[in-house]
Design a protein around this motif. Structure first.
Motif, PDB file in Angstrom:
ATOM      1  N   ARG A  62       4.048   8.732  -9.973  1.00 16.48           N
ATOM      2  CA  ARG A  62       2.909   7.977  -9.295  1.00 16.48           C
ATOM      3  C   ARG A  62       3.210   6.877 -10.345  1.00 16.48           C
ATOM      4  NH1 ARG A  62      -0.730  12.241 -11.082  1.00 16.48           N
ATOM      5  NH2 ARG A  62      -1.425  10.985 -12.587  1.00 16.48           N
TER       6      ARG A  62
ATOM      7  N   ARG B 254       3.449   3.632  -8.126  1.00 13.36           N
ATOM      8  CA  ARG B 254       1.915   1.916  -7.871  1.00 13.36           C
ATOM      9  C   ARG B 254       2.665   1.252  -8.082  1.00 13.36           C
ATOM     10  NH1 ARG B 254      -2.427   4.647  -6.061  1.00 13.36           N
ATOM     11  NH2 ARG B 254      -2.954   2.349  -5.480  1.00 13.36           N
TER      12      ARG B 254
ATOM     13  N   GLU C 195       0.853  -1.293   0.206  1.00 17.64           N
ATOM     14  CA  GLU C 195      -0.175  -0.306  -0.191  1.00 17.64           C
ATOM     15  C   GLU C 195       1.059   1.436  -0.027  1.00 17.64           C
ATOM     16  OE1 GLU C 195      -3.207   0.670   2.873  1.00 17.64           O
ATOM     17  OE2 GLU C 195      -1.101   1.101   4.382  1.00 17.64           O
ATOM     18  N   ILE C 196      -0.023   2.545  -0.361  1.00 16.26           N
ATOM     19  CA  ILE C 196       0.905   3.643  -0.965  1.00 16.26           C
ATOM     20  C   ILE C 196       0.443   4.649   0.559  1.00 16.26           C
ATOM     21  CG2 ILE C 196       1.986   5.756  -1.965  1.00 16.26           C
ATOM     22  CD1 ILE C 196       1.529   4.120  -3.926  1.00 16.26           C
ATOM     23  N   PHE C 197       0.953   4.527   1.341  1.00 13.30           N
ATOM     24  CA  PHE C 197       0.132   5.080   2.322  1.00 13.30           C
ATOM     25  C   PHE C 197       1.022   6.818   2.523  1.00 13.30           C
ATOM     26  CE2 PHE C 197      -0.096   6.741   6.743  1.00 13.30           C
ATOM     27  CZ  PHE C 197      -1.325   6.778   7.229  1.00 13.30           C
ATOM     28  N   GLY C 198       0.167   7.652   2.415  1.00 14.04           N
ATOM     29  CA  GLY C 198      -0.028   9.483   1.964  1.00 14.04           C
ATOM     30  C   GLY C 198       0.005   9.782   3.748  1.00 14.04           C
TER      31      GLY C 198
ATOM     32  N   CYS D   5      -2.061   7.609  -3.367  1.00 16.77           N
ATOM     33  CA  CYS D   5      -2.080   6.753  -2.202  1.00 16.77           C
ATOM     34  C   CYS D   5      -3.552   6.118  -1.974  1.00 16.77           C
ATOM     35  CB  CYS D   5      -2.394   8.020  -1.498  1.00 16.77           C
ATOM     36  SG  CYS D   5      -0.425   8.682  -0.906  1.00 16.77           S
ATOM     37  N   ASP D   6      -3.547   4.702  -1.189  1.00 18.56           N
ATOM     38  CA  ASP D   6      -4.598   4.262  -0.761  1.00 18.56           C
ATOM     39  C   ASP D   6      -5.546   4.629   0.372  1.00 18.56           C
ATOM     40  OD1 ASP D   6      -3.715   1.997  -3.323  1.00 18.56           O
ATOM     41  OD2 ASP D   6      -2.466   1.743  -1.981  1.00 18.56           O
TER      42      ASP D   6
ATOM     43  N   MET E  39      -1.151  13.318  -3.858  1.00 16.84           N
ATOM     44  CA  MET E  39      -1.740  12.412  -3.271  1.00 16.84           C
ATOM     45  C   MET E  39      -2.403  11.755  -2.615  1.00 16.84           C
ATOM     46  SD  MET E  39       0.357  11.932  -1.052  1.00 16.84           S
ATOM     47  CE  MET E  39       1.815  12.335  -2.296  1.00 16.84           C
TER      48      MET E  39
ATOM     49  N   PHE F 199      -4.680   7.204   3.438  1.00 18.18           N
ATOM     50  CA  PHE F 199      -3.434   9.036   4.409  1.00 18.18           C
ATOM     51  C   PHE F 199      -3.819   9.222   5.785  1.00 18.18           C
ATOM     52  CE2 PHE F 199      -7.374  10.571   2.569  1.00 18.18           C
ATOM     53  CZ  PHE F 199      -7.971  11.662   3.288  1.00 18.18           C
TER      54      PHE F 199
END
Lengths: 305, 317
Positions: free
Chosen positions: A173, A177, A32-35, A201-202, A197, A204
């Motif tokens: 980006r 991803r 996961e991408i966490f902002g 992001c997934d 973001m 945040f």
């Protein structure tokens, strides 16, 4: 539920008498991408420095792949790749030598890995050029290659899109991803660029004055059971309003011949069918997106007052 | 790990223009002294005859005897005694103080270029840490599994290795240039006065020793610069202080030695290990062992402080 790859547990940071970070806790999961959002001076960079061990933690713990960064630094840090603010590379070394430099500091990174990473960020053709001649976008890409060199499980990026042009931002980006998904990496990204973001992001977290304000899913409003505002343009708005009030909702807005309702995604489908069945022509249905910016301002303003 | 870190530092050092400028200046210095020595060199026919230099040495001995009577400074006393003894030895054994210019005299005269090397490695020692902070690269250096101690150690060792590299370059090139231009004619012995006796030593051994003992001072000054720049993260302060110490330290200590025996605990009373092989120490009662112990204490103190500050500090740039 999988184990979080990065976990902040009631982290506090005091500098002198100033309480910079208060009881900060959140988890970032693999893939996961966490902002990590917040206004300037909220403590984003301090937090990131604590995560990578550049700055001490006053109380609480940060665990990376379940190793404590304070007690077991060597084990914890080997899973981390990072760019802290700008990509800090040696301008007088070539692209390849910059990577060689960091390769020597990690276990099991071969010349072949360096070659592959350079290819992946499309810098193979300039591998023998000094970094001082690179554009910011190229430096940023080399920075990513540097961070990914030892196949980390956590990627920590402080303002990664700072100073990039729109094409560069988009490229970054897409790349992030891709690696999050393909290599199942947990990515923590700090930024104040909210629109950016939102696309990246997934989930945040918003922090302000060193405190966590909220943690949310970016796409929560698109889910079936979450209500949003929808605007419906229809040929007989007054009739439609009346019918909808009778049958589906308690409140219907009518503004400039456009109907506005607050319903779930599931319900809007039924409404569309219903209106069509009543011989009305629907020209357009739009979901009013609440942008991250709205949510961010909502969250941070509430905190101030 | 440490080896690879040193490899890294070496790579970075030799990717910077400044390093090549230093090597270039050193070469330029060598060329200059070579040219100067070549045009002023003494030939066989310029040498004074035996009667002439015997007369000179006798005269000098008389002056020294007067000094020996009048002074109560240990350093001057030693100097007077040892030079008288050596002069007498020369007369008895027919070893002229004059000789034709040869490779050994040339290497000996290049000894002053060691000062230049001193300045260079002070610059390297002061900038090797501060530079990473200036460029912000320290962050990426520290967020790896190498400990901070290892990183600082690799930087210190690299600095010392660079100093040895420059010394070897100077000695090696001096030898090559000297042997080509001036040849090997002349006496191959060096006289020194130890424990009341005059000793003949091989010239090359003496030169090697004197180069090595000059490097002791360099190591101490470099550690000092290294400490200052690690603590203050400012290479300018570190360079200025260290270079200043290098040029006035010995003189200041000499002056101090006139007034008090405590001078023997100062750094510069001990950096010149040469004295134990030549004229004797600055303050009476000092021994080689004493000096080595004092030097180790100073070195440990400098390094301890550097490591302490480097390890504790939050990196917030």
């Amino acid at each position: 539920m999988q184990e979080p790859m990065l976990s902040l547990q009631k982290v506090n940071k005091m500098i002198g008498r100033n309480h910079i970070i208060r009881d900060l806790s959140f988890d970032v999961n693999p893939g996961e991408i966490f902002g990590f959002l917040g206004p300037n001076g909220a403590g984003k960079t301090t937090t990131i420095r604590m995560v990578v061990g550049l700055t001490g933690i006053s109380s609480g713990d940060i665990r990376i792949n379940d190793f404590s960064i304070t007690k077991d630094y060597k084990n914890a840090i080997q899973y981390v790749g990072t760019i802290v603010e700008n990509p800090e590379l040696y301008p007088y070394l070539t692209a390849e030598k910059n990577l060689l430099h960091y390769a020597r500091m990690s276990k099991n990174v071969t010349k072949e890995d360096i070659k592959q990473r350079l290819e992946l960020v499309r810098l193979s053709h300039v591998r023998d050029q000094k970094v001082s001649r690179f554009s910011l976008g190229m430096k940023q890409r080399l920075g990513i290659a540097q961070a990914m060199l030892h196949n980390p499980k956590v990627l920590i990026l402080d303002e990664p899109t700072n100073g990039l042009d729109p094409a560069g931002v988009r490229e970054m980006r897409d790349y992030l991803r891709k690696v999050a998904k393909e290599e199942n990496i947990a990515i923590l990204v700090s930024s104040h660029l909210l629109s950016e973001m939102e696309l990246m992001c997934d989930r945040f977290a918003i922090i302000q004055n060193g405190k966590l304000v909220k943690v949310e899913e970016v796409s929560s409003e698109g889910q079936m059971d979450v209500a949003s505002f929808y605007r419906i343009e229809v040929d007989e708005p007054n009739k439609a309003k009346k019918l909808l009030l009778d049958k589906y909702v308690d409140e219907v807005g009518l503004d400039d011949e456009i109907i506005r309702v607050n319903v779930t995604k599931e319900k809007i489908g039924k409404i569309i069918t219903f209106l069509t069945n009543n011989d009305m022509t629907i020209y357009e249905v739009i979901r009013e997106k609440q942008t991250l910016e709205d949510r961010f301002l909502e969250a941070t303003e509430g905190e101030v007052s | 790990m440490l080896l690879k870190l040193i490899q890294n530092e070496w790579m970075k050092l030799f990717s910077r223009i400044g390093t090549y400028v230093m090597c270039g200046i050193l070469l330029l210095g060598l060329v200059t002294t070579a040219a100067f020595t070549f045009y002023t060199k003494t030939q066989e026919e310029d040498l004074p005859s035996k009667e002439q230099w015997e007369q000179e040495l006798l005269q000098e001995n008389e002056n020294l005897a007067v000094d020996e009577q009048e002074t109560n400074n240990n350093y001057i006393l030693n100097y007077a005694r040892s030079n008288q003894a050596i002069n007498t030895y020369r007369i008895e054994n027919d070893i002229s103080p004059y000789e034709v210019t040869n490779v050994w005299t040339y290497i000996e005269s290049n000894n002053m270029l060691i000062q230049l090397i001193g300045v260079f490695i002070i610059i390297v020692g002061a900038s090797i840490v501060a530079h990473e902070f200036n460029k912000g690269t320290i962050k990426l250096l520290l967020v790896r599994s190498a400990s901070r101690n290892q990183i600082l150690a690799s930087k210190f060792i690299t600095t010392i290795l660079f100093g040895l590299f420059l010394l070897a370059l100077l000695f090696g090139l001096s030898f090559v240039v000297g042997s080509i231009l001036f040849g090997f004619d002349g006496t191959a012995v060096h006289l020194s006065y130890i424990d009341g006796e005059v000793v003949e030593r091989s010239r090359i051994l003496f030169l090697g020793l004197s180069y090595l003992s000059s490097s002791v001072k360099l190591v101490m000054l470099t550690s000092f610069a290294f400490m200052i720049s690690t603590i203050f993260r400012n290479e300018t302060i570190a360079i200025a202080l260290s270079v200043m110490l290098m040029f006035v330290g010995s003189q200041a200590t000499n002056i101090l030695a006139l007034f008090t025996d405590w001078a023997k605990y100062s750094l510069f009373a001990n950096t010149n290990l040469d004295v134990y092989f030549t004229n004797g120490p600055m303050v009476e009662g000092m021994t080689l062992l004493f000096s080595v112990v004092v030097l180790i204490i100073y070195l440990s103190l400098f390094l301890f402080l550097a490591f302490l500050f480097f390890k504790k500090r939050d990196v917030s740039i």
